[in-house]
Design a protein around this motif. Structure first.
Motif, PDB file in Angstrom:
ATOM      1  N   MET A  51       0.830  -1.215   0.000  1.00 38.60           N
ATOM      2  CA  MET A  51       0.000   0.000   0.000  1.00 38.60           C
ATOM      3  C   MET A  51       0.864   1.265   0.000  1.00 38.60           C
ATOM      4  N   GLU A  52       1.956   1.250   0.756  1.00 43.55           N
ATOM      5  CA  GLU A  52       2.819   2.440   0.848  1.00 43.55           C
ATOM      6  C   GLU A  52       3.431   2.773  -0.512  1.00 43.55           C
ATOM      7  N   PHE A  53       3.720   1.740  -1.316  1.00 41.51           N
ATOM      8  CA  PHE A  53       4.302   2.004  -2.634  1.00 41.51           C
ATOM      9  C   PHE A  53       3.270   2.670  -3.543  1.00 41.51           C
ATOM     10  N   VAL A  54       2.037   2.232  -3.464  1.00 41.04           N
ATOM     11  CA  VAL A  54       0.969   2.831  -4.290  1.00 41.04           C
ATOM     12  C   VAL A  54       0.774   4.298  -3.884  1.00 41.04           C
ATOM     13  N   VAL A  55       0.802   4.552  -2.586  1.00 41.11           N
ATOM     14  CA  VAL A  55       0.676   5.938  -2.102  1.00 41.11           C
ATOM     15  C   VAL A  55       1.852   6.777  -2.605  1.00 41.11           C
ATOM     16  N   TYR A  56       3.040   6.199  -2.552  1.00 44.78           N
ATOM     17  CA  TYR A  56       4.237   6.898  -3.065  1.00 44.78           C
ATOM     18  C   TYR A  56       4.078   7.245  -4.551  1.00 44.78           C
ATOM     19  N   VAL A  57       3.597   6.289  -5.338  1.00 45.60           N
ATOM     20  CA  VAL A  57       3.415   6.490  -6.788  1.00 45.60           C
ATOM     21  C   VAL A  57       2.425   7.636  -7.058  1.00 45.60           C
ATOM     22  N   LEU A  58       1.351   7.656  -6.298  1.00 43.73           N
ATOM     23  CA  LEU A  58       0.337   8.701  -6.497  1.00 43.73           C
ATOM     24  C   LEU A  58       0.886  10.083  -6.125  1.00 43.73           C
ATOM     25  N   GLU A  59       1.697  10.124  -5.083  1.00 44.78           N
ATOM     26  CA  GLU A  59       2.311  11.403  -4.691  1.00 44.78           C
ATOM     27  C   GLU A  59       3.348  11.835  -5.725  1.00 44.78           C
ATOM     28  N   ARG A  60       4.169  10.883  -6.136  1.00 47.43           N
ATOM     29  CA  ARG A  60       5.331  11.191  -6.992  1.00 47.43           C
ATOM     30  C   ARG A  60       4.914  11.551  -8.422  1.00 47.43           C
ATOM     31  N   PHE A  61       3.979  10.783  -9.017  1.00 43.97           N
ATOM     32  CA  PHE A  61       3.684  10.964 -10.440  1.00 43.97           C
ATOM     33  C   PHE A  61       2.355  11.665 -10.714  1.00 43.97           C
ATOM     34  N   PHE A  62       1.487  11.720  -9.708  1.00 43.52           N
ATOM     35  CA  PHE A  62       0.171  12.317  -9.947  1.00 43.52           C
ATOM     36  C   PHE A  62      -0.077  13.550  -9.071  1.00 43.52           C
ATOM     37  N   ASN A  63       0.985  13.984  -8.377  1.00 45.07           N
ATOM     38  CA  ASN A  63       0.940  15.230  -7.600  1.00 45.07           C
ATOM     39  C   ASN A  63      -0.213  15.267  -6.595  1.00 45.07           C
ATOM     40  N   LYS A  64      -0.518  14.092  -6.045  1.00 45.54           N
ATOM     41  CA  LYS A  64      -1.547  14.044  -5.003  1.00 45.54           C
ATOM     42  C   LYS A  64      -0.866  14.186  -3.639  1.00 45.54           C
ATOM     43  N   LEU A  97      -6.847   3.220  -1.393  1.00 42.76           N
ATOM     44  CA  LEU A  97      -7.853   2.374  -0.721  1.00 42.76           C
ATOM     45  C   LEU A  97      -9.040   2.092  -1.637  1.00 42.76           C
ATOM     46  N   HIS A  98      -9.382   3.079  -2.475  1.00 42.04           N
ATOM     47  CA  HIS A  98     -10.454   2.857  -3.452  1.00 42.04           C
ATOM     48  C   HIS A  98     -10.068   1.711  -4.401  1.00 42.04           C
ATOM     49  N   VAL A  99      -8.840   1.747  -4.893  1.00 39.88           N
ATOM     50  CA  VAL A  99      -8.374   0.687  -5.804  1.00 39.88           C
ATOM     51  C   VAL A  99      -8.325  -0.657  -5.058  1.00 39.88           C
ATOM     52  N   HIS A 100      -7.831  -0.624  -3.845  1.00 40.82           N
ATOM     53  CA  HIS A 100      -7.735  -1.846  -3.026  1.00 40.82           C
ATOM     54  C   HIS A 100      -9.113  -2.497  -2.861  1.00 40.82           C
ATOM     55  N   HIS A 101     -10.131  -1.691  -2.661  1.00 38.86           N
ATOM     56  CA  HIS A 101     -11.473  -2.239  -2.396  1.00 38.86           C
ATOM     57  C   HIS A 101     -12.290  -2.499  -3.655  1.00 38.86           C
ATOM     58  N   HIS A 102     -12.049  -1.705  -4.706  1.00 39.78           N
ATOM     59  CA  HIS A 102     -12.909  -1.807  -5.898  1.00 39.78           C
ATOM     60  C   HIS A 102     -12.202  -2.391  -7.114  1.00 39.78           C
ATOM     61  N   GLY A 103     -10.886  -2.564  -7.019  1.00 32.69           N
ATOM     62  CA  GLY A 103     -10.161  -3.214  -8.119  1.00 32.69           C
ATOM     63  C   GLY A 103      -9.528  -2.264  -9.110  1.00 32.69           C
ATOM     64  N   VAL A 104     -10.068  -1.066  -9.218  1.00 33.64           N
ATOM     65  CA  VAL A 104      -9.548  -0.093 -10.179  1.00 33.64           C
ATOM     66  C   VAL A 104      -9.908   1.311  -9.699  1.00 33.64           C
ATOM     67  N   GLY A 105      -9.079   2.289 -10.058  1.00 38.66           N
ATOM     68  CA  GLY A 105      -9.367   3.668  -9.668  1.00 38.66           C
ATOM     69  C   GLY A 105      -8.633   4.651 -10.559  1.00 38.66           C
ATOM     70  N   VAL A 106      -9.160   5.860 -10.616  1.00 38.24           N
ATOM     71  CA  VAL A 106      -8.619   6.912 -11.487  1.00 38.24           C
ATOM     72  C   VAL A 106      -7.563   7.726 -10.725  1.00 38.24           C
ATOM     73  N   CYS A 107      -6.378   7.825 -11.316  1.00 39.18           N
ATOM     74  CA  CYS A 107      -5.295   8.645 -10.729  1.00 39.18           C
ATOM     75  C   CYS A 107      -5.338  10.068 -11.225  1.00 39.18           C
ATOM     76  N   GLY A 108      -5.866  10.265 -12.449  1.00 39.99           N
ATOM     77  CA  GLY A 108      -5.899  11.595 -13.038  1.00 39.99           C
ATOM     78  C   GLY A 108      -6.378  11.512 -14.471  1.00 39.99           C
ATOM     79  N   ILE A 109      -6.666  12.672 -15.062  1.00 40.36           N
ATOM     80  CA  ILE A 109      -7.179  12.751 -16.437  1.00 40.36           C
ATOM     81  C   ILE A 109      -6.307  13.730 -17.206  1.00 40.36           C
TER      82      ILE A 109
END
Ligand code: TYC
Length: 115
Positions: free
Chosen positions: A49-62, A72-84
């Motif tokens: 989970m920490e790596f996914v959080v790192y990726v979202l911070e690093r590449f998607f400026n979250k 957590l959305h991806v973890h529970h639902h299987g897929v999620g949007v990082c950005g458009i």
């Protein structure tokens, strides 16, 4: 001696000739909105989970909170949007995520789809 006369205008306008009184349509603006693409993260059972959080911070400026929410959305639902993004930006983000995942030996998958 008399001056040369200017050429006579035809008494009747040529077909298609513009008149000062004609209404001319404004030219259509030729700019088109680019198609936009969703960048998606996919769940798996192994990527920390920490790596996914790192990726979202690093590449998607979250920030940490947004990143945790998306992870957590991806973890529970299987897929999620990082950005458009536009096509080329989305393509770059996908490549950056897959490269970071591969370098860290995580099976994290990332893809894009047209909005
Ligand atoms: N399911 C993973 C786990 O339990 C966490 C995870 C979340 C993995 C989101 C990928 O895109 C992902 N460690």
């Amino acid at each position: 001696m008399s001056e040369p006369k200017p050429p006579k205008r035809p008494a009747v306008d040529e077909p298609g000739e513009r008149q000062d009184t004609d209404v001319v349509a404004a030219p259509k603006p030729k700019t088109k909105k680019p198609s936009m693409y969703r960048v998606l993260l996919l769940n798996d059972d192994y990527t920390p989970m920490e790596f996914v959080v790192y990726v979202l911070e690093r590449f998607f400026n979250k920030n940490r909170e947004e990143s945790t929410h998306i992870m957590l959305h991806v973890h529970h639902h299987g897929v999620g949007v990082c950005g458009i993004y536009t096509y080329e930006v989305a393509e770059t983000k996908v490549a950056q995520v897959l490269d970071a995942a591969r370098r860290n030996q995580h099976p994290l998958q990332c893809t894009m789809e047209r909005e």
